[in-house]
Design a protein around this motif. Structure first.
Motif, PDB file in Angstrom:
ATOM      1  N   ARG A 323      76.467  92.413 -24.182  1.00 37.42           N
ATOM      2  CA  ARG A 323      75.643  92.250 -25.140  1.00 37.42           C
ATOM      3  C   ARG A 323      75.382  93.522 -25.969  1.00 37.42           C
ATOM      4  N   ASP A 324      74.483  93.448 -26.837  1.00 38.85           N
ATOM      5  CA  ASP A 324      74.022  94.436 -27.503  1.00 38.85           C
ATOM      6  C   ASP A 324      72.811  95.242 -27.003  1.00 38.85           C
ATOM      7  N   ARG A 325      72.165  96.319 -27.718  1.00 36.30           N
ATOM      8  CA  ARG A 325      71.063  97.167 -26.723  1.00 36.30           C
ATOM      9  C   ARG A 325      69.889  96.018 -26.948  1.00 36.30           C
ATOM     10  N   GLU A 326      69.436  95.300 -27.571  1.00 37.79           N
ATOM     11  CA  GLU A 326      68.439  94.705 -27.751  1.00 37.79           C
ATOM     12  C   GLU A 326      68.438  93.233 -26.751  1.00 37.79           C
ATOM     13  N   ASN A 327      69.499  93.090 -26.122  1.00 35.40           N
ATOM     14  CA  ASN A 327      69.725  92.115 -25.257  1.00 35.40           C
ATOM     15  C   ASN A 327      69.934  92.311 -23.949  1.00 35.40           C
ATOM     16  N   MET A 328      69.899  93.696 -23.502  1.00 36.52           N
ATOM     17  CA  MET A 328      70.499  94.203 -22.226  1.00 36.52           C
ATOM     18  C   MET A 328      69.206  94.077 -21.098  1.00 36.52           C
ATOM     19  N   PRO A 329      69.530  93.818 -19.786  1.00 38.12           N
ATOM     20  CA  PRO A 329      68.275  93.413 -19.166  1.00 38.12           C
ATOM     21  C   PRO A 329      67.737  94.942 -18.589  1.00 38.12           C
ATOM     22  N   GLY A 330      68.427  95.696 -18.561  1.00 37.86           N
ATOM     23  CA  GLY A 330      67.753  97.011 -18.062  1.00 37.86           C
ATOM     24  C   GLY A 330      66.544  97.676 -18.961  1.00 37.86           C
ATOM     25  N   SER A 331      65.988  98.626 -18.378  1.00 37.39           N
ATOM     26  CA  SER A 331      64.661  99.207 -19.138  1.00 37.39           C
ATOM     27  C   SER A 331      65.180  99.944 -20.051  1.00 37.39           C
ATOM     28  N   GLN A 332      64.721  99.797 -21.391  1.00 36.04           N
ATOM     29  CA  GLN A 332      64.906 100.693 -22.505  1.00 36.04           C
ATOM     30  C   GLN A 332      64.560 102.258 -22.239  1.00 36.04           C
ATOM     31  N   ARG A 333      63.628 102.165 -21.546  1.00 41.42           N
ATOM     32  CA  ARG A 333      63.158 103.564 -21.126  1.00 41.42           C
ATOM     33  C   ARG A 333      64.391 104.242 -20.442  1.00 41.42           C
ATOM     34  N   GLU A 334      64.993 103.794 -19.507  1.00 38.57           N
ATOM     35  CA  GLU A 334      66.081 104.055 -18.531  1.00 38.57           C
ATOM     36  C   GLU A 334      67.412 104.270 -19.720  1.00 38.57           C
ATOM     37  N   VAL A 335      67.320 103.809 -20.533  1.00 42.85           N
ATOM     38  CA  VAL A 335      68.677 103.819 -21.611  1.00 42.85           C
ATOM     39  C   VAL A 335      68.196 104.943 -22.380  1.00 42.85           C
ATOM     40  N   GLN A 336      67.244 105.345 -22.931  1.00 44.93           N
ATOM     41  CA  GLN A 336      66.752 106.339 -23.533  1.00 44.93           C
ATOM     42  C   GLN A 336      67.117 107.740 -22.678  1.00 44.93           C
ATOM     43  N   ASN A 337      66.636 107.858 -21.612  1.00 44.52           N
ATOM     44  CA  ASN A 337      66.903 108.641 -20.807  1.00 44.52           C
ATOM     45  C   ASN A 337      68.523 109.258 -20.394  1.00 44.52           C
ATOM     46  N   ALA A 338      69.138 108.082 -20.229  1.00 43.09           N
ATOM     47  CA  ALA A 338      70.701 108.122 -19.990  1.00 43.09           C
ATOM     48  C   ALA A 338      71.220 108.805 -21.324  1.00 43.09           C
ATOM     49  N   GLU A 339      70.911 108.251 -22.672  1.00 40.21           N
ATOM     50  CA  GLU A 339      71.428 108.831 -23.670  1.00 40.21           C
ATOM     51  C   GLU A 339      71.309 110.290 -24.089  1.00 40.21           C
ATOM     52  N   ALA A 374      72.120  79.100 -22.339  1.00 41.30           N
ATOM     53  CA  ALA A 374      71.097  78.085 -21.260  1.00 41.30           C
ATOM     54  C   ALA A 374      69.720  78.858 -21.216  1.00 41.30           C
ATOM     55  N   SER A 375      69.668  80.329 -21.345  1.00 40.62           N
ATOM     56  CA  SER A 375      68.686  81.106 -20.856  1.00 40.62           C
ATOM     57  C   SER A 375      67.986  81.474 -22.354  1.00 40.62           C
ATOM     58  N   GLY A 376      68.614  81.140 -23.142  1.00 41.75           N
ATOM     59  CA  GLY A 376      67.927  81.425 -24.691  1.00 41.75           C
ATOM     60  C   GLY A 376      68.629  82.759 -25.374  1.00 41.75           C
ATOM     61  N   ARG A 377      69.272  83.487 -24.383  1.00 51.43           N
ATOM     62  CA  ARG A 377      69.868  84.530 -25.083  1.00 51.43           C
ATOM     63  C   ARG A 377      71.316  84.417 -25.684  1.00 51.43           C
ATOM     64  N   ARG A 378      71.404  84.772 -26.966  1.00 52.13           N
ATOM     65  CA  ARG A 378      72.824  84.566 -27.353  1.00 52.13           C
ATOM     66  C   ARG A 378      74.102  85.152 -26.589  1.00 52.13           C
ATOM     67  N   ALA A 379      75.011  83.982 -26.442  1.00 47.79           N
ATOM     68  CA  ALA A 379      76.118  84.257 -25.788  1.00 47.79           C
ATOM     69  C   ALA A 379      77.055  85.200 -26.263  1.00 47.79           C
ATOM     70  N   PRO A 380      77.752  86.012 -25.511  1.00 54.32           N
ATOM     71  CA  PRO A 380      78.853  86.614 -25.997  1.00 54.32           C
ATOM     72  C   PRO A 380      79.972  86.227 -26.179  1.00 54.32           C
ATOM     73  N   GLU A 381      80.767  86.282 -27.294  1.00 53.49           N
ATOM     74  CA  GLU A 381      82.046  85.598 -27.722  1.00 53.49           C
ATOM     75  C   GLU A 381      83.298  86.767 -27.650  1.00 53.49           C
ATOM     76  N   VAL A 382      84.261  86.239 -27.620  1.00 54.30           N
ATOM     77  CA  VAL A 382      85.346  87.296 -27.630  1.00 54.30           C
ATOM     78  C   VAL A 382      85.867  87.486 -28.741  1.00 54.30           C
ATOM     79  N   ILE A 383      86.116  88.768 -29.472  1.00 52.70           N
ATOM     80  CA  ILE A 383      86.721  88.952 -30.713  1.00 52.70           C
ATOM     81  C   ILE A 383      88.275  88.873 -30.613  1.00 52.70           C
TER      82      ILE A 383
END
Length: 477
Positions: A323-339, A374-383
């Protein structure tokens, strides 16, 4: 009487503790945030609005009395602030470091909603407990009176240790059985030192040992000791094993050398942090040094893996997430630290397979977000037609965890599990289908947060005490 110094959020900006520069922190496994000074902690605590309905408290799984200990901190009454925070939380110093405050207390702070920036609750909690250890405010576990009853706890993670602490404080004899050579569970071997330095966990383990908790380590229940033997030896049993079975990916080449599980990778790295000799690390199998590393997954475990690989000296670290950044389950603070530390996130991608008997690359499918699932999150589709190969020397699978089949693993009849394989337990009492057997933490709720395991462990301890206090022989009618 101390002067009240609250509601400073209009005049005082949010200010986190100083973060070590990425170029420096990439060289070690020490925690990345510095400590607050006393004045800074008081200043930041004074930003609390002392609102009538404290959403920070209601969104904390432990319902910590956050506004009151912030007020005490602002007034300089630090020992009282610590004691209040400790009254509802067994491991305040751990939660202050690793809780996803942005999704819990801080994310629901009233002044955050009004655009002033949340109170730095986690950093202040960490400061208070570290100060408490330095000043000797952390009291030993002392039971008012010893009891004859004994309780077995299977699993020395946060849920099991929280229950052990509560039971010992009531004089119950407690034995904790764990498969690893050190207590602490994922706090010890799953979470890297740059988020939770290991001496922080070991101090609590030592406190419990000194308080009379017995730890039986290197003990695989079902192999070294049967569940029935444990049950027969104790008056009650708490199952707090957590969930350690890694979710598998069904794809061509998944068995290639160099495709490894996140739990194995992180455990080995943490063992090295203790100074242990670990063959899988020393021979390069679970060592990212000099390798192109690809981590698959978007949760906090994936963030732990990418940041560990950077510190081990990987030549490149990429994280694939479907998925994209807005839909990832991990902490946004952790993503920022990793980047900041040099990790490259490749959003909207998923592995299709792996090339080479010894891993050479990941066959990657590009994705787009479609209709909500089913969870309300946009489902990923293959391009279609957009596949490519990402070169890799080490692939770490961080796709989450599932429960082990405990009834089969332990050879126990009558222990009911859900269709997901978690142990079925009453959500109020944590009682299982077996008399005198309780369950708490991830083995009941599925892979979750340390703070939820602490809550479950404390609640289970209360239920076990009620069970032990109940009359065993009913009067004849």
């Amino acid at each position: 009487m101390s002067k009240q110094r609250m509601l400073q959020f209009v005049d005082v900006a949010r200010d986190m503790p100083e973060k070590r520069d990425a170029s420096i922190r990439n060289e070690d496994f020490h925690e990345i945030y510095a400590e607050y000074a006393r004045e800074k902690a008081a200043e930041q605590a004074a930003r609390c609005s002392q609102c009538g309905v404290p959403y920070c408290q209601s969104h904390c799984p432990l319902h910590n009395n956050i506004p009151d200990w912030l007020k005490l901190t602002a007034e300089g009454r630090l020992q009282e602030a610590y004691e209040l925070s400790q009254s509802t939380n067994t491991f305040t110093e751990v939660c202050g470091r690793i809780c996803p405050q942005d999704r819990l207390c801080e994310g629901n702070c009233v002044i955050e909603q009004s655009g002033h920036g949340t109170v730095t609750i986690g950093a202040i909690e960490k400061y208070l407990t570290d100060m408490a250890w330095e000043q000797g405010w952390v009291k030993p576990i002392v039971a008012p009176q010893e009891r004859a009853e004994s309780v077995a706890i299977i699993g020395a993670g946060p849920g099991g240790m929280a229950a052990a602490d509560a039971l010992r404080r009531q004089g119950v004899q407690v034995t904790v059985y764990d498969r690893y050579d050190r207590a602490g569970g994922l706090m010890t071997y799953g979470i890297p030192g740059f988020k939770l330095e290991k001496d922080v966990v070991m101090k609590r383990v030592d406190q419990q040992i000194e308080g009379g908790v017995e730890f039986v380590l290197n003990c695989n229940v079902g192999e070294d000791l049967s569940f029935e033997a444990i049950r027969g030896k104790h008056d009650a049993v708490l199952i707090a094993t957590g969930v350690y079975k890694s979710r598998d990916l069904q794809a061509p080449g998944v068995g290639a050398e160099g495709v490894v599980r996140a739990i194995d990778y992180l455990t080995v790295s943490n063992k090295k942090s203790f100074g242990d000799e670990v063959e899988e690390f020393d021979n390069g199998e679970l060592n990212a040094a000099g390798k192109r590393v690809v981590v698959i997954g978007g949760g906090d475990t994936a963030m732990d893996c990418v940041r560990t690989a950077v510190r081990q000296g990987a030549t490149s670290v990429k994280c694939l997430y479907r998925r994209d950044r807005e839909n990832m389950p991990g902490s946004q603070r952790e993503v920022q630290n990793a980047e900041e530390e040099g990790v490259e996130f490749v959003w909207l991608t998923a592995p299709k397979g792996f090339t080479g008997d010894s891993i050479e690359g990941v066959m990657v499918q590009k994705m787009r977000l479609g209709a909500p699932d089913a969870s309300g999150r946009r489902a990923p589709e293959v391009i279609e037609g957009a596949d490519y190969v990402e070169g890799a020397d080490l692939v770490i699978m961080a796709l989450g965890f599932e429960p082990e089949d405990l009834p089969k693993l332990w050879g126990v009849d009558g222990l009911e599990v859900t269709r997901w394989g978690t142990v079925k337990a009453d959500f109020r009492t944590h009682a299982t289908s077996l008399e005198g057997v309780y369950a708490a933490g991830d083995i009941v709720r599925g892979a979750s947060l340390v703070v939820w395991a602490i809550r479950d462990g404390r609640e289970a301890a209360d239920s076990i005490l009620e069970y032990l206090n109940a009359p065993t022989v009913m009067a004849a009618e």
